[in-house]
Design an enzyme around this catalytic site. Structure first.
Site, PDB file in Angstrom:
ATOM      1  N   GLU A  43      -8.318   5.163  -3.742  1.00  0.00           N
ATOM      2  CA  GLU A  43      -8.757   5.815  -2.445  1.00  0.00           C
ATOM      3  C   GLU A  43      -9.225   7.195  -2.709  1.00  0.00           C
ATOM      4  OE1 GLU A  43      -5.961   5.660   0.532  1.00  0.00           O
ATOM      5  OE2 GLU A  43      -5.507   3.618   0.156  1.00  0.00           O
TER       6      GLU A  43
ATOM      7  N   GLU B 290      -6.749   6.778  12.434  1.00  0.00           N
ATOM      8  CA  GLU B 290      -7.252   7.414  11.543  1.00  0.00           C
ATOM      9  C   GLU B 290      -8.943   7.659  12.053  1.00  0.00           C
ATOM     10  OE1 GLU B 290      -4.821   7.239   7.602  1.00  0.00           O
ATOM     11  OE2 GLU B 290      -6.031   5.362   8.084  1.00  0.00           O
TER      12      GLU B 290
ATOM     13  N   ASN C  12       0.885  -1.154   0.111  1.00  0.00           N
ATOM     14  CA  ASN C  12       0.000   0.058   0.027  1.00  0.00           C
ATOM     15  C   ASN C  12       0.886   1.183  -0.010  1.00  0.00           C
ATOM     16  OD1 ASN C  12      -2.938   1.136   0.414  1.00  0.00           O
ATOM     17  ND2 ASN C  12      -1.684   1.992   2.117  1.00  0.00           N
ATOM     18  N   GLU C  13       0.769   2.146  -0.982  1.00  0.00           N
ATOM     19  CA  GLU C  13       1.521   3.182  -1.019  1.00  0.00           C
ATOM     20  C   GLU C  13       2.749   3.375  -0.847  1.00  0.00           C
ATOM     21  OE1 GLU C  13      -0.652   6.326   1.466  1.00  0.00           O
ATOM     22  OE2 GLU C  13      -2.064   6.888  -0.394  1.00  0.00           O
TER      23      GLU C  13
ATOM     24  N   HIS D 283     -10.661  10.234  10.428  1.00  0.00           N
ATOM     25  CA  HIS D 283     -11.015  10.218   8.758  1.00  0.00           C
ATOM     26  C   HIS D 283     -12.068   9.524   8.493  1.00  0.00           C
ATOM     27  CE1 HIS D 283      -9.832   9.107   4.843  1.00  0.00           C
ATOM     28  NE2 HIS D 283      -8.587   9.778   4.896  1.00  0.00           N
TER      29      HIS D 283
HETATM   30  C1  GLA Z   1      -3.560   6.733   2.338  1.00  0.00           C
HETATM   31  C2  GLA Z   1      -3.649   5.216   2.874  1.00  0.00           C
HETATM   32  C3  GLA Z   1      -4.659   4.975   3.585  1.00  0.00           C
HETATM   33  C4  GLA Z   1      -5.057   5.840   4.779  1.00  0.00           C
HETATM   34  C5  GLA Z   1      -5.597   7.225   3.922  1.00  0.00           C
HETATM   35  C6  GLA Z   1      -5.938   8.385   4.775  1.00  0.00           C
HETATM   36  O1  GLA Z   1      -4.206   6.768   1.045  1.00  0.00           O
HETATM   37  O2  GLA Z   1      -3.535   4.258   1.782  1.00  0.00           O
HETATM   38  O3  GLA Z   1      -4.500   3.552   4.372  1.00  0.00           O
HETATM   39  O4  GLA Z   1      -4.082   5.963   5.608  1.00  0.00           O
HETATM   40  O5  GLA Z   1      -4.181   7.651   3.370  1.00  0.00           O
HETATM   41  O6  GLA Z   1      -6.177   9.544   3.886  1.00  0.00           O
END
Ligand code: GLA
Length: 680
Positions: A327, A375, A174-175, A378
Site C-alpha cells: 500500500e 476514509e 491486514n496490518e 483518503h
Molecule cells: C492502512 C490500511 C488501509 C488504509 C490505509 C490508509 O495502510 O491497511 O486499510 O486504512 O492505511 O492510509
C-alpha cells in the site's frame, strides 16, 4: 533456535530469517512483471461501477488487485452464513480481464454480530475499556471464539478460491496491530510466560520482582500490565510486548496454514505497517513467503523520500530479495493533522524509488476513492475527480512505465556494503517509563542515522544484531539499548574478523531481561571501544546542544573515562566546555567507533561518510547533487531527482533508458522529480 552452527561456533543467523525453502515466492505471483494495482473494495460500489473499474484498470495497466480485506460482514452477514456470489463474480471478472487477485482473509474487521453475540471477541485496553465495533480491528488475538470464526471463514474462502485461476497470492488479515489487556489475554499471557520461564522463581528473577514488593506466588496473580498507580514493572511490560507480537503471529500462522493447505502453489503474506512497534518483524518474516509493507511518507516532509527509503531498505533486508509495496497513497492520506496531496510527479518518483530498492509490486490503498466511510478523503488511484483527474492520469503513465522496466528488474536483488542494526526488543525495552530522557526516541534515532547515510549518498541494509554480518564492510548501530549475549558476541566477532563498527550511545546497556549490565554498559563492549568507566549519562534537553570539536551534539552526552593504558584508543572528538570539557565525545579503538552523543545531521553524515570510505565502501555514483539519489538494482541503475530543480547528473558509461528508450552516454538530465532507469 533454528540457526545452524559452523565450525567456529558462530551461529549462522541468515538461515533464521530466510523464508521456508521450497515455498512459492513473489516471483510466482509477478511472473516477470511488476505487480501494479491496489486494494479494491468493490463491495462499496454498485456492480455497474465494476465494469468501469475494469476498463480503467486495463487502461492503466493494473495487473493485480487485493480483494476482500474488509469484507467479512459481506461474506458472513449472519453467524455461519456464506455469501460468496459477489466474490465469485468478481474473481471471474478479474480473470476474464487478465487481472490477478491477491485475496485477503477478512479477519481484521469482524462483523457487528460477532461483538454483540460474543463480547469475548472484543479487546480491552489497559484501563479495562472495551474496544467496540464501529471502527475496525476490534478483535482480541486471544479470543478462542474469534479464532474459531476466523479459521472457519478462512477455510471456506480457501476451499472455494484456492485454485481459482485469477488467484496469485494470499494476504492474511491486514496490518496486525491490536493489543489486549482483557481477561482471556491474561490467560494466554500466563501460558506464554509459563512456556518461557517454566517456574515462578525464574519469572520473579527475570522481572526483578524483589523491587516494590512484586513477588508472585501463584501464576493466577500475573496480569497483563494494566493501568497502575505508578510506573509498571519494565520487564513485565517488555514481555507483554513480546507476547503480543507472538500472539498476533499465532493468528497469522493459523490462517496461513489453512490457505497453504488449499493452495500450496501460492505465496502468502501479511502487510506490515512501516517500522511498526508492535510486531517483531525479524521473527515474522520467517513465517512469510512474501514480505509486504505499507509506506506512507508525508509529501510535505523534507525527508519524506528518506523516510520512504528507510522502510524500503528495511523491507528489502527482511525479504532478502524482492518485496511487495502493498500500500501507498496516490495522493493525500486522511490520518495526519493536515493531509497534503502529492505534487505532480511525486507519486511516480516514490514508486520508482521503491522499485529501485527491490520492490516487485507497486500497489496502493486503494483503487477507487470511497465516497462514504472513515476514509472518504483518503486518496485512491481513481480519485473523486475520476478518470479525468490528475491522479488517475499519473497512475496511467506510471502503469505504462512499470510495464517497460518490469522484465529487466523483477526478481533481481542488491545488497549493500553497510548494515544498520535494528531490533525490536531493544526498541521495546528502551522506550519504558523511568528512563533518563523522554527526548530520546528510538525510531527518531534510527532515522537520524539512516538520514546521515542517505545524505552521504550511501545505501544501507538493515540487519538483526545476531545475523551473520560478514558480508558488510561497515556496520552501524544507531542505538541498541538491549543486547543479548549472543548479539554482543556476534558484534565482537564481526570487528575481530576485520569489520568496521560505528556505535551510537545507549547501546549494550541492558541484558535480555532489561537488567542493567554491570558498569552501565556491557564490559566486552566497553573493552571494544576502550572505555574504562562510564561515570554518568548526561541527557540533553530538547533545545540543548553539547559543544564538541567541530560539531554540536544533541539529545545525549556521556561522562566517559578512557582506558588509557590500552594503546590505540583515540578520542576523535571531545566535548568542549561544561561539565564534560575535554572528555571524549567520539571514541575509536582500531575499527570500533563509539559516538556518545547524536551529532547534528551534517556532522553525523560527514563522520559516517569518512568511516565508510576508510572501510572501502564505494558509492553507486560519485559527485551526486544533494537531492539526487542513485541506486543499483541488479545491473540496472536508477537515478532519482528528489529536488524541484532540473539537474544534470554524470553517469559514466553508455546506457539505454528503459522508460524513454533513449540512449544515454556519460550524463543524464532530470527534470524536477525526474527518474532515469538505465540499463547498461
Ligand atoms: C492502512 C490500511 C488501509 C488504509 C490505509 C490508509 O495502510 O491497511 O486499510 O486504512 O492505511 O492510509
Amino acid at each position: 533456535m533454528t540457526g545452524q552452527t559452523d565450525q567456529t561456533g558462530q551461529t549462522d543467523q541468515t538461515s533464521q530469517i530466510s523464508q521456508t525453502p521450497d515455498r512459492p515466492t513473489l516471483a510466482d505471483a509477478t511472473r516477470g512483471r511488476i505487480l501494479f494495482g491496489g486494494d479494491y473494495n468493490p463491495e462499496q460500489w454498485p456492480e455497474e461501477t465494476w465494469q468501469e473499474d475494469v476498463r480503467l484498470m486495463k487502461e492503466a495497466g493494473v495487473n493485480s488487485v487485493t480483494l476482500g480485506v474488509f469484507s467479512w460482514a459481506k461474506l458472513e452477514p449472519k453467524p455461519g452464513a456464506r455469501e460468496f456470489g459477489w466474490l465469485d463474480r468478481l474473481m471471474d471478472l478479474m480473470h476474464a480481464n487478465g487481472i490477478g487477485v491477491v485475496l485477503a482473509t477478512p479477519t481484521s474487521s469482524p462483523p457487528p454480530w460477532m461483538g454483540r453475540l460474543h463480547p469475548d471477541t472484543l479487546p480491552r485496553d489497559e484501563d479495562g475499556r472495551t474496544e467496540w465495533w464501529g471502527g475496525r480491528q476490534h478483535f482480541s488475538h486471544s479470543s478462542a471464539t474469534y479464532r474459531r470464526y476466523a479459521a472457519a471463514i478462512t477455510e471456506d474462502l480457501a476451499a472455494r478460491y484456492g485454485s481459482h485461476p485469477a488467484l496469485r497470492m494470499w494476504h492474511i488479515n491486514n496490518e496486525y496491530c491490536t493489543y489486549d489487556w482483557g481477561d482471556e489475554a491474561a490467560v494466554t499471557f500466563r501460558r506464554w510466560l509459563q512456556d518461557k520461564y517454566g517456574t515462578l522463581d525464574a519469572l520473579n528473577t527475570a522481572w526483578g520482582t524483589a523491587f516494590w514488593s512484586q513477588g508472585y506466588g501463584d501464576w493466577e496473580e500475573i496480569l497483563p500490565p494494566r493501568h497502575a498507580h505508578y510506573m509498571k514493572n519494565p520487564t513485565q511490560v517488555l514481555d507483554f510486548k513480546r507476547y503480543t507480537s507472538d500472539m498476533l503471529l499465532e493468528c497469522y500462522v493459523a490462517e496461513r496454514d489453512i490457505v497453504r493447505r488449499h493452495s500450496p502453489h501460492l505465496p502468502v503474506t501479511s502487510n506490515f505497517m512501516p517500522m511498526w512497534v508492535g510486531q517483531d518483524a525479524w521473527k515474522w518474516v520467517r513465517e512469510e513467503d512474501v514480505v509486504s509493507v505499507d509506506v506512507y511518507p508525508d509529501p510535505r516532509d523534507p525527508f519524506g523520500a528518506q523516510n520512504g527509503a528507510l522502510i524500503q531498505d528495511m523491507t528489502r533486508s527482511q525479504a532478502r530479495g524482492p518485496w511487495m509495496l502493498m500500500e501507498q497513497a496516490a495522493g493525500p492520506v486522511n490520518w495526519r493533522g493536515v493531509n497534503h496531496p502529492k505534487p505532480h510527479g511525486l507519486n511516480r518518483l516514490w514508486s520508482l524509488q521503491a522499485v529501485a530498492r527491490g520492490a516487485d509490486a507497486v500497489c496502493y490503498f486503494q483503487w477507487r476513492q470511497s465516497r462514504q466511510g472513515a476514509e472518504k478523503f483518503h486518496s485512491g488511484m481513481v480519485s473523486h475527480a475520476g478518470e479525468h483527474g490528475r491522479t488517475y492520469r499519473e497512475i496511467k503513465q506510471l502503469g505504462a512505465e512499470l510495464a517497460c522496466i518490469g522484465a529487466e528488474v523483477t526478481d533481481s536483488h542488491s545488497t549493500s556494503d553497510i548494515a544498520i542494526l535494528h531490533e525490536w526488543n531493544a526498541w521495546w525495552a528502551g522506550a519504558q517509563d523511568g528512563r533518563l530522557s523522554h527526548e530520546v526516541d528510538y525510531p527518531q534515532v534510527v532515522r537520524a542515522w539512516h538520514r546521515a547515510l542517505w545524505e552521504a549518498h550511501l545505501t544501507a541494509d538493515f540487519a538483526h544484531p545476531e545475523h551473520d554480518l560478514a558480508a558488510y564492510k561497515l556496520v552501524v548501530v544507531p542505538q541498541l539499548y538491549l543486547l543479548t549475549d549472543a548479539a554482543i558476541d556476534n558484534i565482537l566477532a564481526y570487528v575481530r574478523a576485520g569489520g568496521t563498527l560505528v556505535c551510537g550511545f545507549l547501546t549494550g546497556v541492558a541484558d535480555e531481561d532489561d537488567r542493567v549490565r554491570a558498569g552501565g554498559m556491557d564490559e566486552r563492549l566497553r573493552e571494544l571501544f576502550g572505555i574504562r568507566t562510564l561515570h554518568e549519562w548526561w541527557p540533553l534537553d530538547a533545545d540543548e546542544t553539547a559543544e564538541c570539536d567541530g560539531f554540536r551534539g544533541t539529545l545525549w552526552s556521556e561522562e566517559i573515562e578512557v582506558e588509557d593504558s590500552v594503546a590505540g584508543v583515540v578520542a576523535e572528538a571531545v566535548y568542549k566546555g561544561g561539565e564534560l570539557d575535554g572528555l571524549p565525545a567520539v571514541l575509536r579503538k582500531g575499527r570500533a567507533w563509539y559516538v556518545s552523543t547524536l551529532p547534528e545531521p551534517a556532522a553525523l553524515s560527514d563522520l559516517l561518510a569518512g568511516v565508510a570510505s576508510g572501510a572501502g565502501v564505494g558509492r553507486v555514483l560519485d559527485g551526486l547533487p544533494a537531492q539526487v539519489e542513485a541506486v543499483r538494482r541488479g545491473d540496472v541503475l536508477f537515478v532519482l531527482n528528489h529536488g524541484r530543480e532540473k539537474v544534470t547528473v554524470e553517469v559514466p558509461g553508455a546506457y539505454r533508458d528503459l522508460i524513454s528508450g533513449e540512449q544515454v552516454a556519460d550524463s543524464v538530465e532530470l527534470e524536477r522529480y525526474g527518474v532515469a532507469v538505465l540499463s547498461p
